[in-house]
Design an enzyme around this catalytic site. Structure first.
Site, PDB file in Angstrom:
ATOM      1  N   ASP A 153       0.798  -1.228   0.000  1.00  0.00           N
ATOM      2  CA  ASP A 153       0.000   0.000   0.000  1.00  0.00           C
ATOM      3  C   ASP A 153       0.836   1.286   0.000  1.00  0.00           C
ATOM      4  O   ASP A 153       1.799   1.406   0.762  1.00  0.00           O
ATOM      5  CB  ASP A 153      -0.879   0.060   1.247  1.00  0.00           C
ATOM      6  CG  ASP A 153      -1.771  -1.136   1.424  1.00  0.00           C
ATOM      7  OD1 ASP A 153      -1.680  -2.076   0.626  1.00  0.00           O
ATOM      8  OD2 ASP A 153      -2.562  -1.130   2.384  1.00  0.00           O
ATOM      9  N   SER A 201      -0.752   0.490   7.329  1.00  0.00           N
ATOM     10  CA  SER A 201      -1.095   1.624   6.474  1.00  0.00           C
ATOM     11  C   SER A 201      -1.679   2.799   7.251  1.00  0.00           C
ATOM     12  O   SER A 201      -2.282   2.637   8.305  1.00  0.00           O
ATOM     13  CB  SER A 201      -2.081   1.178   5.399  1.00  0.00           C
ATOM     14  OG  SER A 201      -1.457   0.281   4.518  1.00  0.00           O
ATOM     15  N   GLU A 229     -11.136  -2.062   3.750  1.00  0.00           N
ATOM     16  CA  GLU A 229      -9.833  -1.533   4.116  1.00  0.00           C
ATOM     17  C   GLU A 229      -9.609  -0.180   3.446  1.00  0.00           C
ATOM     18  O   GLU A 229     -10.343   0.219   2.545  1.00  0.00           O
ATOM     19  CB  GLU A 229      -8.712  -2.489   3.676  1.00  0.00           C
ATOM     20  CG  GLU A 229      -8.789  -3.875   4.291  1.00  0.00           C
ATOM     21  CD  GLU A 229      -7.629  -4.763   3.872  1.00  0.00           C
ATOM     22  OE1 GLU A 229      -6.925  -5.236   4.772  1.00  0.00           O
ATOM     23  OE2 GLU A 229      -7.427  -4.975   2.668  1.00  0.00           O
TER      24      GLU A 229
END
Length: 509
Positions: free
Chosen positions: A47, A108, A227
């Site tokens: 990510d 993240s 997410e």
């Protein structure tokens, strides 16, 4: 982001459940290293994190394993760029924390410039950069939200002494994305309640103490966990006076990754979706684009989305994983309602002439059957950028062939099916070993406009991104051509005409 959970859910069909057991390839694969997309010099990336524009440079933090070419030891890698094409690689900015009883992986999140020093972390009158991220503690099976701060321009960060700032004692609770909301004079955080299929919205005056404001969801696609949420104000129909808020959410799709979005309004407390709760709006119709978040503070008030393009089954070495082309974002009024528009960022496309070895420009070409576009020594390295406007006339299908191996059936077709009204990428001739049967052909619904289509094809060694009708539809995927599979041509089933064509040869490395 909890990739163990995500991979087990989203990639079971794609990888046969073996993804987590893959070993790094022993042989280097330079033929698949992108030229004008970001990759780390070595080891794993996933990510994008902490996207922030500062002092004339785009900062990209990213999920990174500093030690191995596979997922693990999650930390924040760091790179900067002035043009989103050439990157300066910097040391790891936020490493994993290994303690006697607890290991904390840096998952993240986002980063903000705290201009008014609301956090009190600044020194000598200078504004700090504050990173907000998910701290994953595998032994405790727990995810909570941490902050860290930087007073050296984002090169290194110090963990806040009183972390976590939000702790619900949950296993799956992650990916905070934070921005300043001027009308209510507060920081806003969106964070994923993964298994509940909800985005929780928090507010804070100082980035340390957070108050729950509201929840959004479930809505849209809910078969797998949610997410990487981000909530972004976007201009509608190029009118700066008209703004709509778009909420992005990533989740494992039916046949690989899925990113969806919702269009609506945000009042500083709640997000209201304009569409029915069961409406699914897709960001990208391919099998690779995931976990994208925006630069909110780019020049000219641009909002620029950057995503992770996933390898799928294929190993690369000495790196694994790459970023997408950055997307300029806006909202467009259509017959179906307000829809997301995304096109390759003009910051990148404006640099093409600077980096191109050569260009091909044509107008008003009659196209029937095949037109070769890659004479020897030109456009033959699988790192090209194609912009075209095609008059369909009586054609049944039109498009481009890329990564074609002469004398074989190995090739990838990027085209438009006139009868079915779909934009498509057909990998059946080349990628059977790398893709599941369901992903051999990827399609996006798209209508011609006044008998014409616009198409942009970005091939960069192993990535292929297709933008239709000025970013109305996008298909992103990964391909792995043989070293000598570099043919490039245009095709038409029936007679059509290429109104304008421009090809940039970007094989500069």
């Amino acid at each position: 982001m909890n990739k163990a959970t995500f991979l087990s859910l989203a990639f079971a069909a794609l990888t046969g459940g073996l993804f987590a057991q893959e070993k790094p390839a022993a042989t280097p694969t330079p033929q698949w290293r992108p030229v004008y997309h970001f990759t780390p010099p070595t080891n794993w990336t996933n990510d994008p994190n902490g996207l922030i524009f500062l002092n004339g440079q785009f900062n990209l933090y990213y999920q990174h394993n500093p030690f191995e070419n596979k997922w693990g030891h999650m930390s924040w890698g760091h790179a900067t760029s002035k043009d989103l094409v050439t990157w300066k690689h910097l040391p790891v900015a936020i490493p994993e924390v290994v303690g006697k009883d607890t290991t904390t992986w840096i998952y993240s999140g986002s980063a903000v410039l705290d201009k008014n020093n609301t956090s009190g972390f600044g020194k000598n009158g200078k504004a700090p950069i504050v990173a907000i991220f998910t701290a994953d503690q595998p032994k405790q099976k727990k995810e909570s939200q941490f902050i860290a701060y930087s007073n050296d321009g984002g090169l290194s960060y110090k963990q806040y002494a009183h972390n976590p700032v939000i702790d619900l004692n949950m296993k799956d609770f992650r990916d905070p994305n934070v921005f300043w909301h001027e009308p209510t004079k507060q920081w806003i955080m969106t964070v994923a309640m993964v298994d509940e299929h909800m985005v929780r919205i928090y507010g804070s005056k100082n980035l340390k103490k957070w108050t729950k404001l509201s929840d959004f969801g479930p809505a849209g696609y809910t078969k797998n966990g949610w997410e990487c949420p981000s909530l972004v104000p976007l201009v509608v129909d190029n009118n700066p006076a008209k703004i709509k808020w778009v909420l992005f959410v990533s989740s494992g799709g039916d046949h690989g990754p899925l990113m969806q979005y919702y269009v609506g309004d945000f009042n500083g407390t709640t997000f209201k979706n304009d569409n029915p709760a069961d409406k699914v709006l897709t960001v990208d119709y391919g099998d690779a684009f995931y976990a994208a978040i925006p630069w909110r503070d780019a020049p000219q008030n641009k909002k620029i989305l950057l995503g992770w393009l996933q390898n799928g089954k294929q190993e690369t070495n000495p790196w694994k994983g790459q970023m997408s082309i950055p997307h300029d974002l806006s909202v467009k009024t259509t017959s179906e309602g307000l829809r997301l528009k995304q096109s390759p960022s003009t910051i990148v496309s404006g640099s093409l002439a600077k980096y191109a070895k050569g260009t091909l420009s044509k107008t008003n070409l009659t196209l029937e059957n095949t037109l070769q576009l890659s004479p020897p020594g030109h456009f033959d390295g699988n790192s090209n950028w194609i912009d075209a406007v095609i008059k369909l006339n009586g054609a049944k299908k039109v498009g481009f062939t890329v990564a074609e191996k002469k004398g074989t059936a190995k090739k990838v077709l990027v085209g438009y099916d006139v009868e079915k009204q779909i934009l498509y990428v057909d990998c059946t001739g080349a990628e059977s070993a790398n893709k599941s049967t369901e992903n051999q052909i990827q399609t996006a619904p798209m209508k011609a406009v006044n008998g014409e289509i616009k198409i942009q094809v970005l091939i960069d060694k192993s990535s292929l991104e297709v933008f239709g009708n000025d970013g109305e539809k996008v298909i992103s995927t990964m391909i792995y051509p043989d070293k000598d599979a570099t043919g490039l041509s245009a095709f038409s089933e029936g007679k059509s005409a290429i109104k304008t064509l421009k090809v940039w040869d970007l094989n500069r490395r």
